[in-house]
Design an enzyme around this catalytic site. Structure first.
Site, mmCIF file in Angstrom:
data_model
loop_
_atom_site.group_PDB
_atom_site.id
_atom_site.type_symbol
_atom_site.label_atom_id
_atom_site.label_comp_id
_atom_site.label_asym_id
_atom_site.label_seq_id
_atom_site.Cartn_x
_atom_site.Cartn_y
_atom_site.Cartn_z
ATOM 1 N N ASP A 213 37.306 -8.477 79.540
ATOM 2 C CA ASP A 213 37.384 -8.343 78.101
ATOM 3 C C ASP A 213 38.647 -7.564 77.751
ATOM 4 O OD1 ASP A 213 34.713 -9.465 77.676
ATOM 5 O OD2 ASP A 213 34.000 -7.589 78.563
ATOM 6 N N ASP A 252 37.040 -14.039 78.411
ATOM 7 C CA ASP A 252 35.717 -13.497 78.144
ATOM 8 C C ASP A 252 35.723 -12.963 76.718
ATOM 9 O OD1 ASP A 252 33.105 -12.752 78.470
ATOM 10 O OD2 ASP A 252 33.442 -11.377 80.110
ATOM 11 N N ASP A 256 33.666 -5.733 73.788
ATOM 12 C CA ASP A 256 32.268 -5.643 74.214
ATOM 13 C C ASP A 256 31.829 -4.183 74.164
ATOM 14 O OD1 ASP A 256 32.213 -8.356 74.613
ATOM 15 O OD2 ASP A 256 31.592 -8.257 76.710
ATOM 16 N N ARG A 309 29.855 -14.835 68.032
ATOM 17 C CA ARG A 309 29.717 -13.415 68.380
ATOM 18 C C ARG A 309 30.613 -12.544 67.501
ATOM 19 N NH1 ARG A 309 29.434 -13.240 75.044
ATOM 20 N NH2 ARG A 309 27.767 -14.793 75.275
#
Length: 433
Positions: A213, A252, A256, A309
């Site tokens: 990430d 990715d 996060d 997301r």
């Protein structure tokens, strides 16, 4: 509205080849963005003692870096006393290309030949492959990349871009198990996984799985992510090749927030051209770490060209207000708000710009049974009850209204009608006031 560019004078150097700049904490002036702290009441990261990062750093712990090696050296300086790291220009850990990480003997053509569905099938994963196999050599190559592109951020640190075009290209900021971190004014191009793994057992047709990430907040507290631009940059998913009938996925997430992370504010960022963008809680089985935590505020962020997301939430009390979500004509779009296990999402006064053919019902996605509040949100300039529209059009995924809490840690809340004009002009790197 303010568009002041961040600048800094550069003086001196250390034995680590790091330039030093700044004043003592006693002389610090808040007009230096590197010494600014999160305002009181500005989201969950202001809870308790708040988030000050490295604002109180003494002159010998203020570094200006222009290369990835200098950046990692500044992060590695011993101690948890406050530090400020000023990034000048674009620093790139992958400047020499993916070949620099390849283990001896690794051959991608051999990898494709051995593990193609025709030869390997779709019933057995690659976890038992020996070290000298194509998969073993891929894993060794991936480990080489992992060591280089991950940068561990210590406690009491501010990382800030200075001057024009400050950013990180292909690196991964790991804010892991620490407290009190600020990241501001950087353009971060998402890491490109040079060695994705093929998993034949992932879905009915197999899938390529990637790591890395752009920014990870893992088990950390009091983190402020502000005025950054996070994007796929030179490598949008549309440019990625296909093997075995599946996209060779090399990205990715952009941000996060996972594994017991808590008290995080992400404000005035621009998230651009990415698929799986912002994940809060990465596993339904992580209640031991995540229950009662993952308290996150997202405000005045721009989500432009994002597939899904934005965010997807598990467990946390997540306050999402005054953000602008832009879906482009013809782009791939799945959803914005993902409602996951035990989540308590509070989405208020956001603005959505949707093209013809994309219903407001798609802005919400139910993954697990959990209530949420979604009120006073606007779509294309008009108020829309997102939950009511979703439940009417997707009755198989009926959502319950009422998150069970009301956010109190907010500063100025703008009218959702005004949000596109405000956010589009002030979010992202280069716009710190």
């Amino acid at each position: 509205m303010c568009h002041a560019r961040v600048t800094a004078s550069l003086v001196g150097c250390t034995a680590l080849v790091l330039a030093l700049t700044g004043t003592t904490a006693a002389q610090a002036h808040t007009r230096d963005p590197g010494r600014q702290t999160l305002a009181a009441g500005d989201g969950w990261a202001s809870e308790g003692a708040g988030t000050t990062g490295g604002s109180a750093a003494t002159a010998d712990r203020v570094y200006t870096v222009a290369t990835w090696a200098e950046f990692k050296a500044a992060l590695a300086v011993a101690g948890t006393a406050p530090r400020i790291i000023k990034v000048r220009g674009t620093i790139d850990p992958v400047a020499e290309g993916c070949a620099a990480f390849q283990a001896p003997g690794y051959d991608f053509a051999a990898y494709l030949a051995k593990y193609s569905p025709e030869n390997w099938g779709l019933d057995t994963d690659l976890s038992e492959e020996p070290a000298d196999s194509p998969e073993g050599l891929r894993a060794a190559s991936a480990a080489n990349q992992d060591k280089v592109i991950k940068a561990n951020v210590p406690a009491n640190t501010t990382i800030i871009g200075v001057g024009e075009n400050a950013g990180i290209r292909g690196g991964s900021l790991q804010i892991k198990g620490v407290d009190n971190v600020i990241v501001r004014n950087l353009t971060v191009e998402a890491p490109l996984d040079c060695f994705p793994q093929w998993d034949p057992t992932d879905t009915a047709t197999g899938a390529w799985n990637s790591e890395y990430d752009a920014v990870v907040v893992y088990g950390s507290t009091h983190v402020w992510i502000d005025h950054n631009t996070l994007t796929d940059g030179r490598y949008p998913d549309s440019t990625l090749p296909t093997y075995f009938g599946e996209v060779y996925q090399q990205h990715d997430g952009l941000l996060d927030i996972v594994r017991g992370a808590n008290y995080v504010t992400a404000s005035w960022n621009s998230f651009q051209d990415h698929d799986k963008t912002l994940l809060i809680g990465n596993s339904d089985s992580a209640a031991a770490d995540d229950a009662g935590k993952l308290k996150v505020t997202l405000h005045h962020n721009l989500f432009d060209g994002i597939v899904e997301r934005a965010p997807r939430v598990r467990f946390g009390q997540v306050d999402v207000y005054n953000n602008h979500f832009v879906v482009g004509e013809g782009q791939s779009y799945s959803y914005s708000f993902g409602v996951g296990i035990a989540s308590q999402l509070y989405a208020e006064k956001n603005a959505f710009s949707l093209p013809d053919g994309i219903s407001p019902a798609k802005t919400l996605k139910k993954w697990s049974e959990a209530p949420l509040t979604a009120q006073k949100n606007y779509v294309n300039g008009a108020p829309v009850d997102l939950i009511a529209v979703h439940n009417a059009e997707i009755p198989a995924e009926t959502l319950r209204s009422g998150a069970g809490w009301t956010p109190t840690l907010r500063t100025k809340v703008d009218s959702p009608r005004a949000v596109p004009g405000i956010v589009d002009h002030r979010a992202g790197a280069g716009e710190i006031c």
